[in-house]
Design a protein around this motif. Structure first.
Motif, PDB file in Angstrom:
ATOM      1  N   ASN A   1      19.930  14.334  24.909  1.00  0.00           N
ATOM      2  CA  ASN A   1      21.282  13.802  25.116  1.00  0.00           C
ATOM      3  C   ASN A   1      21.815  14.175  26.497  1.00  0.00           C
ATOM      4  N   GLN A   2      21.640  15.443  26.877  1.00  0.00           N
ATOM      5  CA  GLN A   2      22.113  15.890  28.182  1.00  0.00           C
ATOM      6  C   GLN A   2      21.369  15.194  29.316  1.00  0.00           C
ATOM      7  N   GLY A   3      20.036  15.146  29.201  1.00  0.00           N
ATOM      8  CA  GLY A   3      19.241  14.492  30.231  1.00  0.00           C
ATOM      9  C   GLY A   3      19.537  13.011  30.337  1.00  0.00           C
ATOM     10  N   GLY A   4      19.768  12.370  29.196  1.00  0.00           N
ATOM     11  CA  GLY A   4      20.087  10.947  29.196  1.00  0.00           C
ATOM     12  C   GLY A   4      21.438  10.660  29.828  1.00  0.00           C
ATOM     13  N   LEU A   5      22.441  11.471  29.478  1.00  0.00           N
ATOM     14  CA  LEU A   5      23.780  11.278  30.047  1.00  0.00           C
ATOM     15  C   LEU A   5      23.773  11.493  31.554  1.00  0.00           C
ATOM     16  N   LEU A   6      23.029  12.505  32.007  1.00  0.00           N
ATOM     17  CA  LEU A   6      22.938  12.759  33.443  1.00  0.00           C
ATOM     18  C   LEU A   6      22.269  11.588  34.155  1.00  0.00           C
ATOM     19  N   ALA A   7      21.229  11.040  33.539  1.00  0.00           N
ATOM     20  CA  ALA A   7      20.540   9.891  34.140  1.00  0.00           C
ATOM     21  C   ALA A   7      21.454   8.669  34.202  1.00  0.00           C
ATOM     22  N   VAL A   8      22.183   8.398  33.125  1.00  0.00           N
ATOM     23  CA  VAL A   8      23.112   7.257  33.105  1.00  0.00           C
ATOM     24  C   VAL A   8      24.177   7.427  34.187  1.00  0.00           C
ATOM     25  N   PHE A   9      24.713   8.632  34.304  1.00  0.00           N
ATOM     26  CA  PHE A   9      25.743   8.903  35.315  1.00  0.00           C
ATOM     27  C   PHE A   9      25.205   8.647  36.720  1.00  0.00           C
ATOM     28  N   LEU A  10      24.008   9.136  37.003  1.00  0.00           N
ATOM     29  CA  LEU A  10      23.429   8.963  38.335  1.00  0.00           C
ATOM     30  C   LEU A  10      23.137   7.495  38.623  1.00  0.00           C
ATOM     31  N   VAL A  11      22.624   6.767  37.643  1.00  0.00           N
ATOM     32  CA  VAL A  11      22.310   5.347  37.845  1.00  0.00           C
ATOM     33  C   VAL A  11      23.576   4.553  38.143  1.00  0.00           C
ATOM     34  N   VAL A  12      24.621   4.731  37.323  1.00  0.00           N
ATOM     35  CA  VAL A  12      25.874   3.992  37.522  1.00  0.00           C
ATOM     36  C   VAL A  12      26.509   4.380  38.858  1.00  0.00           C
ATOM     37  N   LEU A  13      26.465   5.667  39.173  1.00  0.00           N
ATOM     38  CA  LEU A  13      27.026   6.137  40.438  1.00  0.00           C
ATOM     39  C   LEU A  13      26.316   5.501  41.625  1.00  0.00           C
ATOM     40  N   MET A  14      24.982   5.466  41.573  1.00  0.00           N
ATOM     41  CA  MET A  14      24.219   4.943  42.701  1.00  0.00           C
ATOM     42  C   MET A  14      24.348   3.436  42.814  1.00  0.00           C
ATOM     43  N   ILE A  15      24.432   2.733  41.699  1.00  0.00           N
ATOM     44  CA  ILE A  15      24.630   1.282  41.730  1.00  0.00           C
ATOM     45  C   ILE A  15      25.917   0.949  42.471  1.00  0.00           C
ATOM     46  N   ASN A  16      26.991   1.655  42.136  1.00  0.00           N
ATOM     47  CA  ASN A  16      28.281   1.376  42.770  1.00  0.00           C
ATOM     48  C   ASN A  16      28.316   1.851  44.213  1.00  0.00           C
TER      49      ASN A  16
ATOM     50  N   GLY B   1      20.460   0.153  44.056  1.00  0.00           N
ATOM     51  CA  GLY B   1      21.051   1.359  43.475  1.00  0.00           C
ATOM     52  C   GLY B   1      20.339   1.813  42.224  1.00  0.00           C
ATOM     53  N   LEU B   2      20.040   0.868  41.342  1.00  0.00           N
ATOM     54  CA  LEU B   2      19.348   1.223  40.094  1.00  0.00           C
ATOM     55  C   LEU B   2      17.964   1.788  40.365  1.00  0.00           C
ATOM     56  N   MET B   3      17.219   1.151  41.267  1.00  0.00           N
ATOM     57  CA  MET B   3      15.846   1.600  41.524  1.00  0.00           C
ATOM     58  C   MET B   3      15.813   2.925  42.279  1.00  0.00           C
ATOM     59  N   LEU B   4      16.767   3.145  43.190  1.00  0.00           N
ATOM     60  CA  LEU B   4      16.826   4.436  43.876  1.00  0.00           C
ATOM     61  C   LEU B   4      17.128   5.556  42.895  1.00  0.00           C
ATOM     62  N   ALA B   5      18.098   5.325  42.009  1.00  0.00           N
ATOM     63  CA  ALA B   5      18.428   6.339  41.006  1.00  0.00           C
ATOM     64  C   ALA B   5      17.248   6.579  40.069  1.00  0.00           C
ATOM     65  N   ALA B   6      16.551   5.503  39.702  1.00  0.00           N
ATOM     66  CA  ALA B   6      15.399   5.636  38.815  1.00  0.00           C
ATOM     67  C   ALA B   6      14.274   6.409  39.492  1.00  0.00           C
ATOM     68  N   ALA B   7      13.974   6.075  40.749  1.00  0.00           N
ATOM     69  CA  ALA B   7      12.898   6.770  41.468  1.00  0.00           C
ATOM     70  C   ALA B   7      13.248   8.238  41.666  1.00  0.00           C
ATOM     71  N   SER B   8      14.520   8.509  42.008  1.00  0.00           N
ATOM     72  CA  SER B   8      14.945   9.899  42.209  1.00  0.00           C
ATOM     73  C   SER B   8      14.861  10.694  40.917  1.00  0.00           C
ATOM     74  N   THR B   9      15.296  10.088  39.821  1.00  0.00           N
ATOM     75  CA  THR B   9      15.237  10.765  38.525  1.00  0.00           C
ATOM     76  C   THR B   9      13.799  10.990  38.093  1.00  0.00           C
ATOM     77  N   SER B  10      12.956   9.975  38.267  1.00  0.00           N
ATOM     78  CA  SER B  10      11.550  10.099  37.884  1.00  0.00           C
ATOM     79  C   SER B  10      10.837  11.141  38.733  1.00  0.00           C
TER      80      SER B  10
END
Length: 383
Positions: A157-172, A250-259
């Motif tokens: 849950n914590q890891g998922g919420l952090l990932a969602v936050f980073l993705v939405v933040l980077m998209i915007n 934004g989505l792909m940068l956040a995804a690559a950074s998280t991965s």
């Protein structure tokens, strides 16, 4: 723990993926431009815009198909196929990226309201999490016993919420920074290339940990798509990427950074090497620094005026560079310089154990400061 494979780094294969994505994006952008004009997806000049004539948008469609082509090639290469065999991250990015491009394309045509787009962004980020793309752990400089810090392990849950936050933040953030011809595409290329370099460095240091294959693949495909789009988008632009493109980046940068950073095998890192332990967070911060800084300043600026964070204005970083006397091209190149020095500088610090890197990064930052201030210094001399 993912298996390791002892062999040379597949640098040529990643270059081939990036070049394939670049070539497809370059070739398809002309077709997408015609399609955008036909359906009326055109950016008419507004008060806050820099362009003065209507320009078609929706270039993110070409970029997405370039990414798909690059990843399809990677799936056919025996070495890079491991990115798909041991992780669902690339598949999640393809599905989530396709959905975010669709949402962005609708906005490019009919201009969706901010809350509808935000809901779509959260949904796409949630899809990435469902495919397993989330933060697992990161090192903190405090802990028990030996004083060497500790690894903070996150639950799902914590890891998922952090990932969602980073993705939405980077998209915007990428959406906000997309204000000059070629700016978002160039920043996307720089950030993706730096992330790919970091992932390849981790791949080398861990002796072939396949957990580093997915982020390197995502970043290589994105870097290629951005590079292929730039000839059509650099000033004077023939087509804009629109929200379909900026949100995809934004989505792909956040995804690559998280991965790349969210699943670092800390057991293979020297517990006394603070730079190596902090490298995942440092790289994320450096790679995303420029767009996130622009986003943060915009939110603070608008909320202090009692406006919505999504309210448009002409006070972004690129607007400020234009205001002090830089041309459009010079402003874009300056932001490239800042982003490149920060991103590749921090990646170099994490990969190479040498004091010379710090001096080079410092010299690069000093150069960026001086060049940025040239118009203002000239105006003071005239006075």
């Amino acid at each position: 723990m993912p298996p390791t494979i002892t062999q040379g780094l597949p640098i040529r294969e990643y270059l081939l993926v990036g070049l394939t994505a670049a070539a497809l994006t370059f070739l398809l952008t002309g077709l997408v431009r015609r399609f955008a004009i036909k359906i009326g997806a055109v950016a008419n000049p507004r008060a806050r815009d820099v362009h003065v004539i209507p320009i078609p948008r929706m270039g993110g469609l070409a970029m997405y198909f370039g990414v798909v082509g690059g990843m399809a090639l990677a799936h056919q290469l025996p070495v890079l196929r491991r990115a798909f065999e041991y992780s669902l991250d690339p598949v999640g990015v393809l599905i989530g990226g396709g959905l975010i491009v669709l949402i962005g394309a609708l906005d490019d045509r009919i201009e969706l309201d901010a809350w509808t787009k935000l809901a779509g962004q959260v949904m796409c980020a949630g899809l990435l999490v469902l495919f397993g793309l989330q933060w697992v752990s990161f090192w903190v400089p405090w802990g028990e016993g030996d004083g060497l810090g500790s690894v903070l392990v996150l639950d799902k849950n914590q890891g998922g919420l952090l990932a969602v936050f980073l993705v939405v933040l980077m998209i915007n953030a990428m959406n906000f920074v997309d204000g000059l011809d070629g700016l978002a595409a160039g920043l996307g290329f720089i950030a993706a290339a730096a992330t790919c370099a970091f992932s390849l460095g981790v791949l080398h240091d861990t002796g072939g940990d396949v957990g580093s294959y997915p982020p390197a693949l995502i970043a290589a495909a994105l870097a290629g798509a951005c590079l292929g789009f730039l000839p059509h988008n650099f000033q004077p632009a023939k087509i804009f990427m629109g929200d379909s493109g900026s949100m995809l980046i934004g989505l792909m940068l956040a995804a690559a950074s998280t991965s790349a950073s969210g699943k670092i095998p800390y057991s293979q890192v020297d517990p006394t090497d603070t730079v190596a332990l902090l490298s995942p967070l440092l790289v994320v911060a450096a790679v995303l620094f420029v767009p996130l800084l622009d986003l943060l300043l915009a939110v603070v600026r608008r909320t202090r005026r009692g406006e919505s964070p999504f309210a448009a204005d002409k006070m972004h970083l690129h607007h400020r560079l234009l205001e002090i006397g830089h041309s459009q091209r010079r402003a874009v190149m300056l932001i490239y310089l800042w982003a490149g020095v920060l991103a590749f500088g921090v990646v170099s610090v994490t990969l190479f154990d040498t004091g010379a890197v710090f001096w080079l990064v410092g010299a690069g930052l000093l150069l960026a400061i001086l060049v940025s201030a040239v118009p203002r210094l000239r105006s003071r001399q005239r006075v």
